[in-house]
Each structure stands twice: as structure tokens, then as C-alpha cells.
Design an enzyme around this catalytic site. Structure first.
Site, PDB file in Angstrom:
ATOM      1  N   TYR A 180       1.522 -33.605   5.811  1.00  0.00           N
ATOM      2  CA  TYR A 180       2.786 -33.015   5.173  1.00  0.00           C
ATOM      3  C   TYR A 180       3.702 -33.801   6.156  1.00  0.00           C
ATOM      4  O   TYR A 180       3.690 -34.122   7.193  1.00  0.00           O
ATOM      5  CB  TYR A 180       2.619 -31.685   5.257  1.00  0.00           C
ATOM      6  CG  TYR A 180       1.726 -30.861   4.200  1.00  0.00           C
ATOM      7  CD1 TYR A 180       1.231 -31.506   3.038  1.00  0.00           C
ATOM      8  CD2 TYR A 180       0.604 -29.930   4.823  1.00  0.00           C
ATOM      9  CE1 TYR A 180       0.525 -31.176   2.265  1.00  0.00           C
ATOM     10  CE2 TYR A 180      -0.465 -29.509   3.856  1.00  0.00           C
ATOM     11  CZ  TYR A 180      -0.443 -30.047   2.450  1.00  0.00           C
ATOM     12  OH  TYR A 180      -1.431 -29.714   1.609  1.00  0.00           O
ATOM     13  N   ALA A 324     -10.490 -18.727   8.373  1.00  0.00           N
ATOM     14  CA  ALA A 324     -10.018 -18.765   6.985  1.00  0.00           C
ATOM     15  C   ALA A 324     -11.197 -18.440   6.082  1.00  0.00           C
ATOM     16  O   ALA A 324     -11.025 -17.344   5.723  1.00  0.00           O
ATOM     17  CB  ALA A 324      -9.611 -20.160   6.626  1.00  0.00           C
ATOM     18  N   ASP A 643     -27.653 -16.046 -13.744  1.00  0.00           N
ATOM     19  CA  ASP A 643     -27.925 -17.350 -14.220  1.00  0.00           C
ATOM     20  C   ASP A 643     -28.665 -17.030 -15.807  1.00  0.00           C
ATOM     21  O   ASP A 643     -28.549 -17.919 -16.690  1.00  0.00           O
ATOM     22  CB  ASP A 643     -28.683 -18.284 -13.452  1.00  0.00           C
ATOM     23  CG  ASP A 643     -27.995 -18.832 -12.498  1.00  0.00           C
ATOM     24  OD1 ASP A 643     -26.914 -19.192 -12.569  1.00  0.00           O
ATOM     25  OD2 ASP A 643     -28.476 -18.846 -11.107  1.00  0.00           O
TER      26      ASP A 643
END
Ligand code: ADP
Ligand code: SF4
Length: 691
Positions: A180, A324, A643
């Protein structure tokens, strides 16, 4: 239970400039996919971590100006009054739980190409941010910032800081990492300026220094100012006056911020998949900070072990344990350590489904924690379930979905019977977690089995293959079918639509390999599933001594793995293991000797000599057991999940299992999720254009 005294150090308060963190657990800024469009969802997501004991909870990247627009990737904004009110929900929530609130003030520069606001991207010298990540690609190239642009950038930070303080934030970040804008000034590759902001390291750090000063002055020293900085590239660069450019940069900045938050430079190394990268992998890059600065340092490394955390502090690597992913997988990680319940931690498995959510542009989802992102919308708490369960529930199938369903049903208070045909519970993870690099995925099973074994209202029935008659004889009030999906030996067309099953000698599916088949080599693995399993099977078969060729319709191995940061590492692994890679090809036939292929765009025919073929493509759900019971059981008492309901990744199975368990015996009206809405912009003037 009292906590282990060895972990006491983790609960010492830490001074961060004018603020004090109540302990060393720091939820660092991370992508959540939650923009200002969902302010209640976002506040509740972060409040849960504060409730779970994190001393600091942070926003993700928060744009300070429309010239920093990452769309379609979701990010927060702090541009106007409406934004301010949206953030206040989160700061109030954090404070309610005794945590500090941090905001990551962010300008993306050339890495944010402003697809929506259409400002010209900003950069120090007109060099685009690298586009190795498919999703970041853009044909826009940035403008070179002039002196006024630099003054504007500093002013925007100051203005955002003022708004952030008004919104209630305690810690204000300057973000010089991950490509950034301020980071682009630090690296000579991006910064080729010849003014006071370019050239020497001294000049390259000038902007970061001025941003820190501007944020501090704008808030009169009342808020703490943190610097988030990427160190990986800088650490690799020689310096004439220090061990590396990273050392030189930190020497210049050592007294500037109140806190250093250190990280790697690229998502694939910063948020590395456990498949190839161990806990604590940042240490060799960030270990030197505390030898230079007296300011507190926070860093991450997918820490879930309190012993590792203690070691980080005691060895002088970090002062605060950044989290995090571990904070997503278990918002209550600090509380569990504090209360001496380490075995209750729901450890992150490092699968990176969470980061894939951001790449998808949606709210965070987590394999281990199905409640992540659902705290407000569905009112789901990761630890507490309403104790309203009555009667007995039989869960058939003990894979990720069945285990999660059984645990949640038991927490609701139901009498739960969990049956599986196999001797060990775990379903597909019994085998998949034994594939190269996937052993930490077994934590999905370990956590749930550990919890189930503690509950008095759960009975486990391993080695119990149940028929429809068995289920009926059991006479439970509710039946949950979680019997999984099957891989089929179907080929596909160039568009990856499954076509017909391939009938030839030595054709296998992942289910055959799971059952112990070692194919005769050389082997081709044909992958049009495109997630981890095809490449993991290729690696597994090399380990069994087979020569392996991996063929995929996609342009890269494990093509969807770019969403989880695995893909570059899969390619490195293939090169290291000698796995031949063929891309953009579809299998058109196999006779047990020759594999016939076609290039997917031109149709050009090719052939490879192999003895066996493993097809990793098409999975089918459904359940014969469910079909048999559907005719004889009331609909509201029979539930299909995981599933078997819809084949997917483990994150989907766990989520479905959890949802099913929350909804057993609950009316559709009561289970309906809430809808969040943004605050309307009021009196909003778009800040001046950058160009
Ligand atoms: P999911 O990802 O949806 O949890 P898995 O394939 O991982 O699905 O797990 C399904 C589990 O169901 C397997 O462990 C399998 O042994 C079990 N199973 C399948 N059919 C039956 C049955 N009829 N009775 C008991 N267990 C079954
Ligand atoms: Fe960890 Fe996977 Fe959850 Fe992300 S999605 S927090 S990597 S368990």
C-alpha cells in the site's frame, strides 16, 4: 480451573502510548469482508472477540479517501459522517467488553485501482503494484504523486484521524505494508523519486514519519498511534550501515509510533496456508525489532499454542500476541487460556477459507468457527447455544458436518446419539488430514471429539453402519443424516461440465485412494475440481514412489487455491517433488496405456503414456438412507446436512451441520436471519479529487 501459571505473562497489561491494553492478546487488523454496508454485522463480529478476552480489536483496512478504493474487494471507509456513525457501533461494542478499539487508516496507492470511484491511482513514481494475484489485475496504471499530492495524503490521514477519534477509536494505525501507498515509498522498486521522499532510506521513510506525526498532532496525543509495516522485502536488502534496510528503516522510526505491528509483504507469506507453512513463520523476518526500539511490538504467526506465545514474549520477539485467523477460529482463545481451559481452544487449521471470503468479496467464513460472521445476522454465539433442546436426536455420519451437528445439538440439551460406519470419527478428514501438509486440518475433528466426550448427553457409536430399518428401530425424535458425498470417475468437457464415467482399467477416484489403493505408475492425476485435493493426491502419490503427471483444465495447478494463498506454494511443491504439470488440457480418453488429451481452446490432440488415472472432478451428494427414510418419517423430523446435502469444502459441511443443529425443532420464522443496512450518508460532500 485456574490457569497455568506459566501463562501468567500473557495476562500482563501493556502500555501503548496513552492507552493500556488489559493483556497481551491483540486482534490485529484483518480483512473481514464487512464494509460499512453491514455495520451491525461488523460490530457484533468484533464484539465477540472483545467478549472472548482480546485486549484490542481492530478494523480491517479502512480507506481514508475515495482515491483509495479497492473494489470489488470489500473494505471499510472513513470518508464522512455516515461512516463515522457506522464505526461507532464497533467502538462502543469493544468498549462495552473492556477492549480497546483500533482502526487501520489505509491508503492503497497503486495497489487500489479505484474501480468504483475512478480516481487515478496514486503512486510515488508511476510503478504499478505487482499483479501476481489474478484478482488484483488491472489495466490502470498509477499517476506519479507531486508535492501537492503528498501534502493531500498527509492531510487526509489527519482528517481521518480526527474522525476516528470522534468515532471512539483508541489506537490509530498508519499502514505502511502489503504494497500500500506508504509502503511503496519505503521500497526503492516503487519509489524512484529524486526529491526529499526518494533515494536514501532516510528520504524514503520521511513520508511514514510525517504521517505518524500528522495523526498524532491531529488527535493531540490522546490516541495511540500504531505503525503497521511489512518487513520481508526490506529485511532481504543489504544496507551499508545496518544488517539490512529493514534495520535501517526501524532505526529511523524507532521512536515515532507508540506501537509497531510487523508483518510480511505478501498475502501468501503473511497469511500462509498451514499446508506449507508452520505456526510462527514470521519470526525470522520480524525478530530484530525489539533490539532497536523500546516501543511495544505486535506480530502474528497463526499462534494457537499458549506455550509458543509465552516463548515469543520471553525471548523478546513480541510484546503483544497478534491474532487474525486464531481470533476468527476462536474468539474466546484468550479467555480459555485465562481460565485454564487450553484443551477447549478451537484451533485455527490454517486452511485460509477466511481469506478466500475477502477474495470473494463477502463476509468472513471460517472452517472451524461456523458462527463467524453470523453473530448478528443469525444471533449465533460461538460458545453459547440456547438450551432449548428436547428429546433425542440420532446423527448418522461423524464427518465434519455430523460432528458439528452432534456437538451443537448436545449443547442445546438434546440427548444425542452419533453413529458412524468407521471405527474412527472424522469422515473425509480421517484420510485427507493424512495427506502431505494437511495434518492440522484434523483439528476440526479433534476439537469436536474433545468436546463431545465431555458431554454427558452424548453417546458415540463407532463401527455402526445404519440402515433405514436400524434408524427407524432407534426411534429418535429427530434424525440428522450426514453421510457425506462420493467422488465419481466422470470425465468432463472443455467447459468442465461432468460428462460420462470413464470405463477403463486402473481408473480411480479420491475415494479409491482413500481406501488405500496405490495405483500402478506412472500415474496421471486429472483435476477439474481445482481446489486442494488433486494437488494433495499428486503429492501423496509421489510419496508412494509413483511418477506423477498432474493435468488440469485450469491455467494453473490448484487453480482455486489462489483464493486461499496456496497456489504459488503448490507450484513450488510440484517443482521440488518432480511432479509434471500440464495445464489447459482436458482428458478425452484412456485405455490403460495412453492418456488422450485435448487443449481446451484449440482442441489440439495430445497423448501421454501412463498406467493409471486418478480423476478428481465431480462429487455427488445425496443419501440412499435419507431417501429410504423420507417416505416413512415426517419431514420435520428428518434432516439432511453436510456434503450429503450439497458437496463442498469442509467449511461448507461444518456450517451446514451447525445450521441444521440450530434449526432442529425450530420454526422457519424463528430461524430467519436478520438483514443489516448501512447508515444513509447525511450532508456528505465528496472530498476533493486527488488529480
Ligand atoms: P461431511 O463432510 O458432510 O461431514 P464426510 O464424508 O466427511 O461428510 O463424512 C460422512 C461420514 O458418514 C463418514 O465418516 C461415513 O463413514 C459415514 N457414513 C456414511 N454412511 C453411513 C451409514 N449408513 N451409517 C453410518 N455412517 C455412515
Ligand atoms: Fe483458520 Fe481456516 Fe478459520 Fe481461516 S478459515 S481462521 S485459516 S480455520
Amino acid at each position: 480451573m485456574p490457569r497455568d501459571p506459566r501463562h501468567d505473562i500473557l495476562f500482563e497489561p501493556v502500555k501503548i502510548g496513552p492507552k493500556v491494553a488489559r493483556n497481551r492478546f491483540f486482534q490485529v487488523p484483518h480483512a473481514s469482508g464487512m464494509t460499512n454496508a453491514a455495520p451491525h454485522v461488523r460490530a457484533a463480529f468484533r464484539e465477540m472477540k472483545a467478549e472472548g478476552g482480546w485486549a484490542v480489536v481492530s478494523t480491517g483496512a479502512c480507506s481514508i479517501h475515495p482515491s483509495s478504493d479497492d473494489s470489488p474487494f470489500p473494505c471499510a471507509t472513513l470518508w464522512d459522517e455516515a461512516d463515522l456513525r457506522s464505526h461507532m457501533l464497533m467502538t462502543e461494542a469493544a468498549h462495552r467488553q473492556g477492549a480497546l478499539a483500533a482502526v487501520e487508516l489505509w491508503h492503497g496507492g497503486a495497489a487500489a485501482v479505484n474501480r468504483t470511484t475512478r480516481h487515478a491511482p496514486l503512486s510515488p513514481s508511476g510503478v504499478p503494484w505487482m499483479a501476481t494475484h489474478v484478482g488484483f489485475m488491472s489495466s490502470a496504471r498509477p499517476k506519479v504523486m507531486d508535492a501537492q499530492d503528498i501534502r493531500d495524503l498527509i492531510r487526509w490521514h489527519a482528517e481521518a484521524a480526527v474522525m476516528a477519534e470522534r468515532a471512539g477509536f483508541d489506537i490509530l494505525y498508519v499502514y505502511a505494508g502489503m504494497g500500500y501507498l506508504p509502503y511503496q515509498f519505503l521500497l526503492s522498486d516503487y519509489n524512484r523519486r529524486t526529491d526529499d521522499y526518494g533515494g536514501s532510506v532516510r528520504n524514503r521513510v520521511r513520508l511514514v514519519e510525517q504521517l505518524i506525526d500528522a495523526v498524532r498532532e491531529a488527535t493531540g496525543g490522546r490516541c495511540a498511534v500504531a505503525l503497521r509495516i511489512s518487513m520481508q522485502e526490506l529485511r532481504g536488502r543489504p544496507s551499508e550501515v545496518a544488517p539490512s534496510e529493514a534495520h535501517e528503516v526501524i532505526e529511523h522510526l524507532k521512536d515515532a509510533p507508540d506501537l509497531f505491528d510487523v508483518k510480511m509483504d505478501y498475502s501468501a507469506t503473511d497469511c500462509a496456508a498451514s499446508r506449507y507453512t508452520a505456526e510462527g513463520s514470521h519470526e525470522p523476518v520480524v525478530d530484530f525489532l525489539k533490539t532497536i526500539t523500546d516501543k511495544p511490538v505486535v506480530g502474528v504467526g497463526r499462534f494457537t499454542s499458549p506455550d509458543t506465545m509465552v516463548s515469543m514474549v520471553k525471548r523478546g520477539v513480541l510484546d503483544l500476541i497478534g491474532g487474525a485467523r486464531p481470533s476468527i477460529a476462536d474468539p474466546f482463545l484468550p479467555k480459555k487460556i485465562e481460565e485454564g481451559r487450553v484443551e477447549d481452544i478451537r484451533e485455527c487449521i490454517g486452511c485460509n477459507m477466511c481469506i478466500s471470503s475477502w477474495h470473494d468479496g463477502v463476509w468472513v467464513r471460517c472452517t472451524q468457527n461456523p458462527t463467524a460472521g453470523e453473530e448478528w445476522r443469525r444471533g449465533w454465539h460461538p460458545e453459547i447455544v440456547r438450551k432449548d433442546g428436547r428429546g433425542q436426536v440420532l446423527v448418522v455420519g461423524g464427518g465434519p458436518a455430523g460432528l458439528e451437528a452432534a456437538l451443537t445439538l448436545a449443547r442445546r440439551g438434546h440427548e444425542v446419539a452419533l453413529a458412524d460406519a468407521a471405527r474412527e470419527f472424522g469422515g473425509r478428514l480421517r484420510w485427507e488430514s493424512r495427506l502431505p501438509g494437511l495434518n492440522q486440518w484434523h483439528r476440526v475433528v479433534d476439537y469436536r471429539m474433545g468436546q463431545l466426550r465431555k458431554l454427558p448427553n452424548v453417546t458415540l457409536y463407532p463401527e455402526s453402519t445404519l440402515s433405514a430399518a436400524d434408524v427407524r428401530d432407534f426411534a429418535a425424535d429427530h434424525v440428522v443424516i450426514a453421510t457425506g458425498a462420493r467422488w465419481l470417475p466422470h470425465l468432463c468437457g472443455a467447459n468442465e461440465l461432468p460428462s460420462v464415467p470413464l470405463e477403463a482399467p486402473r481408473v480411480y477416484t479420491p475415494d479409491d485412494i482413500a481406501a488405500g489403493v496405490v495405483p500402478e505408475g506412472p500415474v496421471a492425476v486429472f483435476d477439474y475440481d481445482n481446489y486442494y485435493l488433486g494437488s494433495a493426491i499428486a503429492e501423496h502419490l509421489v510419496g508412494k514412489g509413483c511418477a506423477v503427471t498432474y493435468v488440469t483444465t485450469a491455467g494453473a495447478a490448484a487453480a482455486w487455491g489462489f483464493m486461499t494463498n496456496e497456489q504459488p506454494l503448490v507450484h513450488q511443491s510440484f517443482a521440488a517433488k518432480g511432479i509434471a504439470l500440464r495445464t489447459l488440457e482436458v482428458v478425452t480418453g484412456f485405455d490403460g496405456e495412453r492418456l488422450r488429451l485435448a487443449q481446451i481452446f484449440s482442441g489440439e490432440a495430445r497423448e501421454v503414456a501412463v498406467r493409471s488415472l486418478v480423476i478428481v472432478g465431480y462429487r455427488q451428494g445425496g443419501s440412499a438412507l435419507h431417501e429410504a427414510l423420507a417416505g416413512v418419517m415426517p419431514r420435520e423430523r428428518l434432516h439432511l446436512t453436510g456434503d450429503a446435502l450439497a458437496p463442498g469444502a469442509i467449511v461448507h459441511a461444518v456450517y451446514q451441520g451447525h445450521k441444521t443443529a440450530r434449526e432442529v425443532g425450530v420454526s422457519a420464522a424463528d430461524a430467519r436471519p436478520r438483514r443489516d443496512a448501512p447508515f444513509a450518508p447525511r450532508d456528505f460532500q465528496m472530498p476533493e479529487a486527488a488529480e
